[in-house]
Write an enzyme that holds these catalytic residues in place. Structure first.
Site, short mmCIF file in Angstrom:
data_model
loop_
_atom_site.label_atom_id
_atom_site.label_comp_id
_atom_site.label_asym_id
_atom_site.label_seq_id
_atom_site.Cartn_x
_atom_site.Cartn_y
_atom_site.Cartn_z
N PHE A 7 0.81 -1.22 0.00
CA PHE A 7 0.00 0.00 0.00
C PHE A 7 0.84 1.27 0.00
O PHE A 7 0.36 2.33 0.38
CB PHE A 7 -0.98 0.01 1.18
CG PHE A 7 -1.66 -1.31 1.41
CD1 PHE A 7 -2.48 -1.84 0.43
CD2 PHE A 7 -1.46 -2.04 2.57
CE1 PHE A 7 -3.09 -3.07 0.61
CE2 PHE A 7 -2.05 -3.28 2.75
CZ PHE A 7 -2.88 -3.79 1.77
N LYS A 52 -5.80 3.44 -17.58
CA LYS A 52 -5.49 4.60 -16.74
C LYS A 52 -4.92 4.20 -15.38
O LYS A 52 -4.28 5.01 -14.72
CB LYS A 52 -6.76 5.41 -16.49
CG LYS A 52 -7.24 6.23 -17.68
CD LYS A 52 -8.47 7.02 -17.26
CE LYS A 52 -8.91 7.97 -18.34
NZ LYS A 52 -10.17 8.64 -17.95
N ILE A 74 -10.07 -1.93 -18.91
CA ILE A 74 -9.91 -2.85 -17.78
C ILE A 74 -9.31 -4.14 -18.35
O ILE A 74 -9.97 -4.88 -19.09
CB ILE A 74 -11.27 -3.11 -17.09
CG1 ILE A 74 -11.88 -1.79 -16.59
CG2 ILE A 74 -11.09 -4.11 -15.95
CD1 ILE A 74 -11.05 -1.02 -15.60
N GLY A 130 -5.34 1.24 -8.95
CA GLY A 130 -5.02 0.86 -7.57
C GLY A 130 -5.52 1.83 -6.53
O GLY A 130 -6.13 1.43 -5.54
N GLU A 131 -5.25 3.09 -6.72
CA GLU A 131 -5.46 4.06 -5.64
C GLU A 131 -6.89 4.60 -5.61
O GLU A 131 -7.43 4.89 -4.55
CB GLU A 131 -4.51 5.26 -5.79
CG GLU A 131 -3.19 4.95 -6.44
CD GLU A 131 -2.08 4.60 -5.46
OE1 GLU A 131 -2.23 4.86 -4.27
OE2 GLU A 131 -1.07 4.05 -5.92
N ASN A 179 -8.25 -6.90 -16.80
CA ASN A 179 -8.78 -8.15 -16.22
C ASN A 179 -9.84 -7.77 -15.19
O ASN A 179 -9.53 -7.33 -14.08
CB ASN A 179 -7.65 -8.95 -15.57
CG ASN A 179 -8.13 -10.26 -14.98
OD1 ASN A 179 -9.25 -10.35 -14.46
ND2 ASN A 179 -7.30 -11.28 -15.05
N PRO A 180 -11.12 -7.92 -15.56
CA PRO A 180 -12.19 -7.46 -14.66
C PRO A 180 -12.21 -8.16 -13.31
O PRO A 180 -12.61 -7.56 -12.31
CB PRO A 180 -13.48 -7.74 -15.43
CG PRO A 180 -13.10 -8.40 -16.70
CD PRO A 180 -11.61 -8.44 -16.84
N GLY A 237 0.04 -7.37 -4.99
CA GLY A 237 -1.28 -7.96 -4.79
C GLY A 237 -2.28 -7.70 -5.90
O GLY A 237 -3.24 -8.45 -6.05
N GLN A 284 -9.11 -5.51 -6.82
CA GLN A 284 -8.39 -4.29 -6.48
C GLN A 284 -9.32 -3.29 -5.81
O GLN A 284 -8.98 -2.66 -4.81
CB GLN A 284 -7.89 -3.62 -7.77
CG GLN A 284 -6.52 -3.97 -8.16
CD GLN A 284 -5.55 -3.19 -7.30
OE1 GLN A 284 -5.41 -3.46 -6.11
NE2 GLN A 284 -4.89 -2.25 -7.88
MO1 MOS Z 1 0.75 3.37 -3.87
S1 MOS Z 1 0.53 4.59 -2.23
O1 MOS Z 1 1.61 4.48 -4.85
O2 MOS Z 1 1.78 2.09 -3.31
#
Ligand code: MOS
Length: 741
Positions: free
Chosen positions: A240, A702, A630, A705-706, A632-633, A467, A639
């Site tokens: 993270f 695009k 996307i 993750g965040e 892989n949905p 992950g 995620q």
């Molecule tokens: Mo993410 S906070 O850029 O690992």
């Protein structure tokens, strides 16, 4: 036919390795003759070490070394700054002097032949200090506010129009301050490193989101050639953001291994992960919004202040979303830092954006309430045509389609607007919504593709997979580009001798590494065409590239099915030597200059609040995201679930509380650092808005993750307001905020 594997919900290619234990994490790479190191952490928050009495420790069995500033080598610490490092200041130079700069700073290291013996000797060490009173609260009168050094495109102060004057003359206004507490990442896998020297070459099996930089940084710290450091990290058990930087324990592990001439394993304790490996900085923010009575925004003021350490200026995008989020002629943002006697904060999922958008999106919700307007309608009225901050068009922006799909799917129309108007028995029910956004980043990345004589492909990049499923999604990109089944592709990552990749952060791994893999595969195909063209017996002999096509891993003359030659055949015909290409890819600078690139999302949350106990519980949540293509949905959904759960933590649970006397985290363990567990995680739903964005990169991705953490906390806080009529300005929202309802 091309298998068209991009877009397919493939299960993880490394799933079996993970569930069977075959996947090895940093601390599992045990070496012959290995020893164990334990860090002794400072028990004062500021001051100086006056003495270290190791007499008792040294006598204990199995002890091999006790290292501190008294006997540590003076390390060169050659200048080194990666993009992820704070733009200003200097990393902690560990064991180089007697100063204690923050609570928990490593002050000694004990190495022994077993972990138990190292721990025992560490506890027998007598360290005396001269303690001073640290300042650990950004509201402290003695704390200073400073303007951070400029950092890239982000600036400490941005604006357009005259936001303050416009605010004063706006008929409807909201002026709010927020206080978001410090959080720690607390991934399942602790920070760990095994260090082994062979002569002047160092191998590190180390938990890292950025092996290329760990290699460069450790080389700089020890003043050795970069090629003499090898960092290996095939698996990361969650991070993270906490493993983006190389923290001081890696240096300590390498220092100890060199001192005793044996491999050293160093694993941080959960407690140590509360003070030495970064944290989401505490932030104090003010958002003031002015609007006309029909809900057109006339002014937005966003003043953000964040803690940093005294020795480094950690900066993140705290106020930068406010610049482009909504249409508004007058905007002013400012970003300030408060240096404190603490370890340096670091990126934590949705860094900056999640804290900043919390302030903006809860203020907007308050404005909707004051206007008597539906919060989605308020956002619709202020949906900008372009990025008004950068004065550029968006490469794509599907925020309103996210709201439309989400409102329908969530049943937003069932919400009665008045706070405290919805109940389920004695429980107060609230529904809240908020916008999520995150920039579509893409740093330069490289990858190698190798086509072997058996027609299988080997792909390598110094990427990381903490992950999200990078192993799987990159395999899909390669398979799709090469037109072969995924089981004929093997992708390896996590080695610093692979082609360098950017940090596995900022949600850019697909955009950056995926683009590089795609390009490397295309380059291999071009080389194969050249080989085939040179071969008189090939159907491609003396035929221009334009007259050829790849179909399902077979090179043929356009439209002529019988003319095909497979990868294996082309490689075999040229003597069986594998074809290999290493390619470095950056974002198209023209597109980057022309467009503002961001992913967007709309988050919906239903909560219940027990009016007698003050307990807020998320009952269900929906995140709708538009993030380009996307790949892989199944992975994408996973995620987003993870990010949304992180958002529940941020809103209702996570908080590293400090004792003001010495800066000690009082809940530096999993019993009292609250994280959402199954009972806290209700039904979560994820949906994607299809988006074709030709500008971001050829994959159209695009990044994802965040963003899924970003909108969650404000949506929850807005739901709490809707349930209770109480606007909580502090995170996490705790029972004491909701008593006496
Ligand atoms: Mo993410 S906070 O850029 O690992």
């Amino acid at each position: 036919m091309n298998p068209q594997v991009i877009g397919k919900p493939l299960p993880r290619v490394d799933g079996r390795a993970k569930v069977t234990g075959a996947a090895r994490y940093a601390a599992e790479f045990n070496q012959p003759n290995q020893t164990y190191a334990v860090i002794v952490s400072s028990t004062i928050g500021l001051g100086r070490i006056t003495a270290i009495d190791a007499t008792a420790s040294e006598r204990l069995p199995g002890v091999l070394a006790i290292i501190s500033h008294l006997n540590a080598p003076r390390l060169p610490y050659n200048p080194h700054k990666a993009g992820i490092d704070p733009p200003d200041g200097e990393r902690l130079h560990v064991f180089q002097d007697d100063a204690v700069r923050f609570y928990g700073q490593p002050v000694a290291l004990v190495v022994a032949d077993t972990l138990d013996r190292a721990e025992r000797a560490a506890s027998a060490l007598r360290i005396t200090y001269e303690a001073q009173q640290p300042i650990v609260d950004p509201r402290d009168k003695q704390a200073q506010r400073i303007s951070p050094a400029a950092y890239g495109r982000l600036e400490a102060d941005t604006g357009r129009g005259d936001a303050d004057a416009a605010f004063e003359s706006s008929p409807v206004t909201v002026d709010m301050t927020t206080d978001i507490g410090r959080q720690n990442h607390h991934p399942m896998e602790p920070h760990a490193a095994i260090a082994a020297w062979t002569g002047d070459r160092l191998t590190l099996w180390s938990k890292s989101q950025f092996v290329a930089n760990e290699q460069a940084e450790i080389a700089a710290i020890f003043g050795i050639a970069r090629e003499n450091v090898q960092v290996i990290c095939p698996f990361v058990g969650g991070a993270f953001g906490t493993s983006l930087r190389t923290w001081s324990h890696v240096t300590l592990g390498a220092m100890a291994a060199r001192r005793i001439g044996r491999p050293v394993k160093l694993v941080l304790t959960r407690r140590q992960m509360s003070f030495t490996t970064g944290h989401r900085p505490r932030t104090l923010q003010r958002v003031a919004i002015g609007a006309t009575r029909d809900g057109s925004l006339t002014s937005i003021i966003h003043e953000g202040t964040a803690e940093t350490s005294r020795f480094e200026q950690f900066v993140e995008a705290l106020t930068s979303c406010t610049d482009f989020m909504y249409s508004c002629p007058n905007v002013r943002t400012s970003y300030r830092l408060v240096p404190l006697d603490t370890g340096t904060p670091t990126y934590m999922r949705g860094p900056g954006e999640s804290s900043g958008m919390y302030a903006l999106e809860t203020a907007l919700d308050e404005l909707a309430h004051k206007l008597g307007m539906d919060p989605i309608e308020l956002r619709r009225r202020n949906e900008p045509k372009i990025d008004e901050g950068a004065n550029k068009p968006f490469s794509s922006r599907s925020l309103m389609p996210c709201y439309d799909l989400g409102a329908e799917r969530f049943g937003w129309s069932k919400r009665t607007p008045e706070p405290r108007s919805m109940r389920d028995g004695r429980l107060l029910i609230g529904m809240g919504t908020a916008t999520a956004t995150y920039p579509a980043l893409q740093f330069p990345a490289s990858a190698r593709a190798r086509l072997r004589a058996d027609g299988t492909a080997e792909i390598e990049a110094a990427a990381s997979d903490m992950g999200p499923g990078t192993y799987t999604s990159m395999t899909q990109v390669a398979a799709e580009t090469l037109g072969i089944p995924v089981d004929r592709v093997s992708f390896s990552l996590g080695r610093s001798d692979f082609p360098p990749a950017p940090p596995h952060g900022g949600s850019q791994t697909m955009a950056a590494v995926g683009s590089a893999i795609r390009a490397a595969c295309l380059a291999v195909q071009d080389q194969l065409i050249e080989r085939a063209a040179a071969n008189p017996r090939s159907p491609a002999h003396n035929i221009g590239k334009d007259a050829l096509e790849w179909v399902g891993g077979t090179l043929r003359r356009k439209g002529i099915a019988t003319s095909g030659q497979s990868y294996a055949e082309i490689v075999a015909a040229a003597g069986g030597v594998p074809v290999e290409a290493t390619v470095n890819v950056s974002r198209d600078p023209e597109a980057a200059d022309k467009y503002s690139m961001h992913a967007f999302g709309a988050v919906f949350v239903e909560i219940s609040v027990d009016p007698d106990l003050g307990l807020a519980r998320v009952r269900r949540a929906l995140g709708v995201y538009s993030a380009g293509r996307i790949v892989n949905p199944r992975l994408a959904r996973s995620q987003c679930l993870g990010g949304m759960i992180g958002g529940i933590g941020m809103a209702l649970m996570e908080h590293t509380a400090l004792d003001p006397r010495d800066g000690r985290p009082v809940n530096a363990h999993m019993a009292e650092y609250l994280l959402p567990v199954n009972l806290d995680i209700p039904h979560l739903d994820v949906a994607f808005v299809d988006e074709v964005d030709p500008h971001v990169n050829p994959l159209g991705a695009k990044g994802l993750g965040e963003i899924s953490l970003v909108g969650m906390a404000p949506a929850i806080a807005n739901a709490v307001f809707h349930a209770t009529g109480r606007r909580i300005h502090e995170l996490p929202i705790r029972i004491e905020h909701l008593l006496g309802l």
